[in-house]
Design an enzyme around this catalytic site. Structure first.
Site, PDB file in Angstrom:
ATOM      1  CB  SER A   1       6.913 -14.849 -28.516  1.00  0.00           C
ATOM      2  OG  SER A   1       5.724 -15.149 -29.210  1.00  0.00           O
TER       3      SER A   1
ATOM      4  CG  ASP B   1       3.200 -21.128 -25.245  1.00  0.00           C
ATOM      5  OD1 ASP B   1       2.793 -21.067 -26.421  1.00  0.00           O
ATOM      6  OD2 ASP B   1       3.974 -20.292 -24.758  1.00  0.00           O
TER       7      ASP B   1
ATOM      8  CG  HIS C   1       2.682 -17.234 -25.912  1.00  0.00           C
ATOM      9  ND1 HIS C   1       3.767 -17.971 -26.319  1.00  0.00           N
ATOM     10  CD2 HIS C   1       2.812 -16.021 -26.510  1.00  0.00           C
ATOM     11  CE1 HIS C   1       4.518 -17.246 -27.125  1.00  0.00           C
ATOM     12  NE2 HIS C   1       3.965 -16.056 -27.244  1.00  0.00           N
TER      13      HIS C   1
END
Length: 309
Positions: free
Chosen positions: A151, A247, A277
């Protein structure tokens, strides 16, 4: 976003993941305190973990007790650039250390908005230099250190490879980017607010980028602050990019993979249908997450020249 779009194995778990009000100072303080006080109960057997300091930057080091391969991984945690701590990745980092015989160094970098760019990148660069200099003591070949992150950490990892490429010297062996946060222009697309992405939506994304950049997303960013804004991607280390197709970052990640390939950089793109995500963190018990992690580790083993992985 409709629950029906989520992979069946992930539906129950994703419904338990709340949207995090990271824009609220009280929540960031609470999240940081909670993560900082965690002991490492999820460190797997066969791995020793220890907190250390790398040129003034806190790091957590995971070392396999047996089967050391001589390879290393500099890992950068996620958290939208505003929260997060190495403890959240204890399971991933320690199992990687055990399964691949790698020494993993996870960076506890400074967080925005209190410490905006370039604080996080500077901390990760300092950890890289420390890891490289300490390689012999850690039983690692400095030419076999991979940079990776998830991320926000994946975005910082990509930016770190840019900075190291331009500064010369020893380069990372490869880059492992898990659902990376690569492009602030996604946050500037207000039409995405209506989609309601699971776990990390565009409103949260906008706050993260604004906090990190000190400006509205979509404006001209400083060099090395936004990975996808770099024009010349030639000469970067081989990359693996993995992301779910629902995502928020799916489009920007696929575009970055395409641009890496166009620049002559070997890049493997792994897109998981129906995966929101961060699904490897909150849905790690599912087979879809396990298989994704296995594929990423197989690539990591090849990239770092780990034998018998």
């Amino acid at each position: 976003m409709e629950l029906a779009k989520v992979h069946p194995e992930l539906r129950r778990a994703v419904r338990r993941v709340p949207l995090m009000p990271v824009g609220r100072p009280w929540f960031r303080r609470l999240a940081r305190t909670a993560l900082d006080r965690l002991t490492p109960p999820t460190v797997v057997d066969g791995v020793r973990s220890a907190d250390s300091t790398a040129d003034g930057v806190a790091v957590r080091v995971y070392r396999p007790e047996t089967g050391a391969s001589g390879a290393g991984l500099l890992w950068i945690h996620g958290g939208g650039l505003v929260i997060g701590h190495p403890s959240q990745d204890d399971r991933f980092c320690s199992s990687t250390a055990r399964d691949l015989g790698m020494v993993v160094v996870s960076v506890d970098y400074r967080l925005a908005p209190e410490a905006p760019f370039p604080a996080a990148l500077d901390d990760c660069a300092a950890a890289w230099e420390w890891f490289r200099r300490s390689a012999a003591d850690l039983g690692v070949d400095p030419a076999r250190i991979v940079v990776g992150g998830q991320s926000a950490g994946g975005g910082i990892a990509a930016c770190l490879t840019h900075r190291l490429r331009d500064s010369g010297g020893l380069q990372p062996r490869a880059q492992l980017l898990v659902c990376p946060m690569l492009d602030d222009r996604t946050a500037a697309r207000t039409e995405l607010d209506e989609v309601g992405h699971w776990v990390w939506n565009n409103g949260l994304n906008r706050f993260g980028w604004r906090s990190y950049l000190g400006a509205e997303p979509g404006a001209a960013p400083a060099p090395y602050s936004v990975a996808a804004r770099r024009d010349d991607l030639r000469g970067l280390p081989p990359a693996w990019i993995g992301v779910g197709d629902i995502d928020l970052f799916s489009e920007e990640d696929a575009d970055y993979a395409r641009r890496l390939r166009a620049a002559g950089v070997a890049c493997e793109l792994d897109i998981v249908p129906g995966a929101p995500h961060g699904f490897t963190s909150w849905g790690y018990r599912t087979s879809v997450a396990e298989h994704f992690i296995q594929r990423s580790r197989a690539w990591l083993a090849r990239a770092a020249a780990v034998e018998n992985a």
